[in-house]
Design an enzyme around this catalytic site. Structure first.
Site, mmCIF file in Angstrom:
data_model
loop_
_atom_site.group_PDB
_atom_site.id
_atom_site.type_symbol
_atom_site.label_atom_id
_atom_site.label_comp_id
_atom_site.label_asym_id
_atom_site.label_seq_id
_atom_site.Cartn_x
_atom_site.Cartn_y
_atom_site.Cartn_z
ATOM 1 N N CYS A 172 0.792 -1.217 0.000
ATOM 2 C CA CYS A 172 0.000 0.000 0.000
ATOM 3 C C CYS A 172 0.830 1.274 0.000
ATOM 4 O O CYS A 172 1.929 1.315 0.547
ATOM 5 C CB CYS A 172 -0.891 0.080 1.240
ATOM 6 S SG CYS A 172 -2.073 -1.218 1.336
ATOM 7 N N GLY B 275 1.557 -0.176 -4.885
ATOM 8 C CA GLY B 275 0.324 -0.951 -5.023
ATOM 9 C C GLY B 275 -0.307 -0.709 -6.376
ATOM 10 O O GLY B 275 -0.540 0.443 -6.744
ATOM 11 N N ASN C 7 -1.650 1.384 5.544
ATOM 12 C CA ASN C 7 -0.500 0.674 4.977
ATOM 13 C C ASN C 7 0.086 -0.177 6.098
ATOM 14 O O ASN C 7 0.535 0.364 7.106
ATOM 15 C CB ASN C 7 0.535 1.688 4.465
ATOM 16 C CG ASN C 7 1.824 1.042 3.966
ATOM 17 O OD1 ASN C 7 2.846 1.705 3.853
ATOM 18 N ND2 ASN C 7 1.799 -0.226 3.650
ATOM 19 N N GLY C 8 0.075 -1.504 5.916
ATOM 20 C CA GLY C 8 0.635 -2.368 6.943
ATOM 21 C C GLY C 8 -0.157 -3.645 7.073
ATOM 22 O O GLY C 8 -0.957 -3.992 6.189
ATOM 23 N N TYR D 2 14.529 -1.978 -1.446
ATOM 24 C CA TYR D 2 13.755 -2.210 -2.668
ATOM 25 C C TYR D 2 12.490 -1.363 -2.826
ATOM 26 O O TYR D 2 12.234 -0.829 -3.894
ATOM 27 C CB TYR D 2 13.383 -3.702 -2.746
ATOM 28 C CG TYR D 2 12.453 -4.046 -3.879
ATOM 29 C CD1 TYR D 2 12.865 -3.932 -5.209
ATOM 30 C CD2 TYR D 2 11.141 -4.462 -3.635
ATOM 31 C CE1 TYR D 2 12.010 -4.239 -6.259
ATOM 32 C CE2 TYR D 2 10.284 -4.772 -4.694
ATOM 33 C CZ TYR D 2 10.716 -4.660 -5.988
ATOM 34 O OH TYR D 2 9.874 -4.951 -7.016
#
Ligand code: SF4
Length: 471
Positions: A15, A41, A112-113, A253
């Site tokens: 996300c 995402g 997000n998570g 990354y």
């Protein structure tokens, strides 16, 4: 779709979030912000906005450009979300931001998570009569918000957050207010920016750059930031944890190279990792070639330190769709070759150092080495800018099971033979952290999560349950 997704050879962040307060172009700027977070995402996108005591929304599956093409929504506060699902499947109800009627009134939330104790929370909330509309763990946060009886969202968060385990960077709209929350470990990034008189909270600074906003600061682990007519207010979640555990893979990354977090440039950290990789695992060669795009900055660092020329011997097509949209395995295999092609001028009769950020299932690396061999490479020495990826992530990253992670079960010798390269080396954990701590070997506890490289997890009880499921 799930089957196809499982065949991807890169792990996926799930996300990106963007929110803006007090701006008449709030929705258009959120679309732009989400566009720059698209790497976090690509399955779905959504925006919820607020104006005159009402919430407006639009969401859909696909890329940001497709979802918001020709769409106009009102609002002077907006939050947006791009998603790659981890918890919950791809049904429409799961596309965020979610909107819910809580005991505090209507609110919208973007997450997000990944909540690691969601099963227990679900049971507890169901016992209190809560009904769930989506299959995402974000709804459990809404459930906890509803059950609490404090006067404000912030007070409720301070009180119930000890029940939440896992990773959460959140954006919330409640009436004329934008709230940002980061979990006490700070697994995922969240930053504050300023655009003229408007404040922004978003996952990465690249989303500030795209609209010409200024980076103000990171939101601290365990911090709740509220933006309203009163300006910015900050408070802390009650937590025993005092140690940040930011996802080290965000730097390796996930984050865009032009983003800045913890006052560190992502591209600069990647170059330093490449430099440490060269110091640890040098080899005589003619050229350093990155796997694009993820290996580029590590390869620059490797080249600078080793004094071996950097060449873009592999070219990535930016006009190909994602590999997983193709339904048949033979077409999918072809797609990898259509995405990447080699420049034989830099390959033929050359001893090559091939740099990538990580190896997940190993299928891409095998194909890339094969392409270089077909192009006439004399020797291929693979160097990886992260330690071996041996165990799944439970903190918001979509990773394969342990069995599917090639480095978890196979020796270096086996992998070298399997990839058909001359040598294969990974950076060590010590070397990785030297890149973060100015070349020093770290003595004290580090401020990063590296569980996927070390198999040392947090929240042991619930993570253990998840691990049993994934092993
Ligand atoms: S387990 Fe790996 S991918 Fe997951 S948060 Fe930790 S470092 Fe990041």
């Amino acid at each position: 779709m799930k089957f196809l997704k499982k065949n991807l050879d890169k792990i996926k962040d799930e996300c990106g979030i963007f929110g803006i307060y007090n701006q008449k172009e709030a929705v258009s700027l959120t679309v732009l912000g989400l566009h720059s977070l698209q790497h976090r995402g690509q399955e779905s996108a959504g925006i919820v906005s607020f104006k005159n005591n009402a919430l407006y929304h639009h969401k859909g599956t696909g890329l940001v450009n497709d979802v918001f093409k020709g769409i106009s929504i009102e609002g002077n506060i907006a939050i947006g979300h791009v998603r790659y699902s981890t918890t919950g499947d791809q049904r429409y109800e799961n596309i965020q931001p979610l909107i819910a009627n809580t005991s505090l009134g209507k609110i919208s939330i973007a997450h997000n998570g990944n909540i690691t104790n969601s099963k227990i929370l679900k049971k507890e909330l169901a016992n209190h009569g809560q009904i769930f509309q989506s299959t995402t763990d974000t709804e459990f946060i809404l459930g906890l918000l509803s059950l609490n009886n404090k006067d404000t969202i912030e007070q409720r968060f301070v009180e119930f957050s000890s029940k939440l385990e896992g990773a959460y960077s959140l954006l919330i709209i409640k009436n004329n207010k934008l709230i940002g929350v980061r979990d006490p470990y700070g697994f995922r990034p969240l930053v504050i920016g300023k655009y003229n008189k408007s404040f922004i909270i978003t996952s990465e600074t690249c989303a500030l750059d795209i609209i010409g906003a200024k980076y103000v600061r990171d939101i601290e682990p365990g911090e709740i930031v509220s933006i309203s007519e009163k300006g910015i207010e900050s408070r802390k979640i009650n937590s025993k944890n005092k140690q940040e555990k930011f996802c080290v893979f965000e730097f390796i990354y996930f984050m865009r190279p032009n983003s800045i977090f913890q006052n560190k440039s992502v591209s600069n950290i990647r170059e330093k990792i490449g430099s440490e990789l060269a110091k640890e695992n040098g080899v005589e060669a003619d050229v350093v070639i990155p796997v694009p795009d993820s290996g580029i900055h590590a390869a620059i660092g490797y080249s600078e330190t080793s004094k071996i020329p950097f060449k873009q011997g592999i070219i990535r097509s930016h006009y190909m769709g994602r590999t997983f949209i193709e339904p048949k395995i033979n077409i999918r295999n072809l797609n990898v070759n259509m995405k990447l092609s080699i420049n034989k001028f830099y390959i033929k009769n050359k001893k090559i150092i091939l740099i990538d950020d990580s190896i997940v299932r190993g299928t891409n690396m095998k194909k890339i080495v094969g392409m270089l061999k077909d192009g006439g490479a004399k020797e291929i020495h693979v160097r990886i800018a992260s330690p071996p990826f041996i165990s799944p992530c439970y903190y918001g990253i979509d990773t394969p099971t342990k069995q599917e992670l090639i480095a978890s079960k196979k020796s270096l010798k086996y992998l070298t033979k399997y990839f058909n390269c001359d040598t294969l080396k990974y950076i060590s954990i010590e070397g990785l952290y030297k890149a973060f701590y100015n070349g020093q070997i770290l003595k004290e506890e580090k401020h990063y999560c590296d569980s996927c490289f070390t198999e040392k997890y947090f929240f042991s009880k619930h993570t253990k349950n998840l691990r049993n499921k994934n092993h």
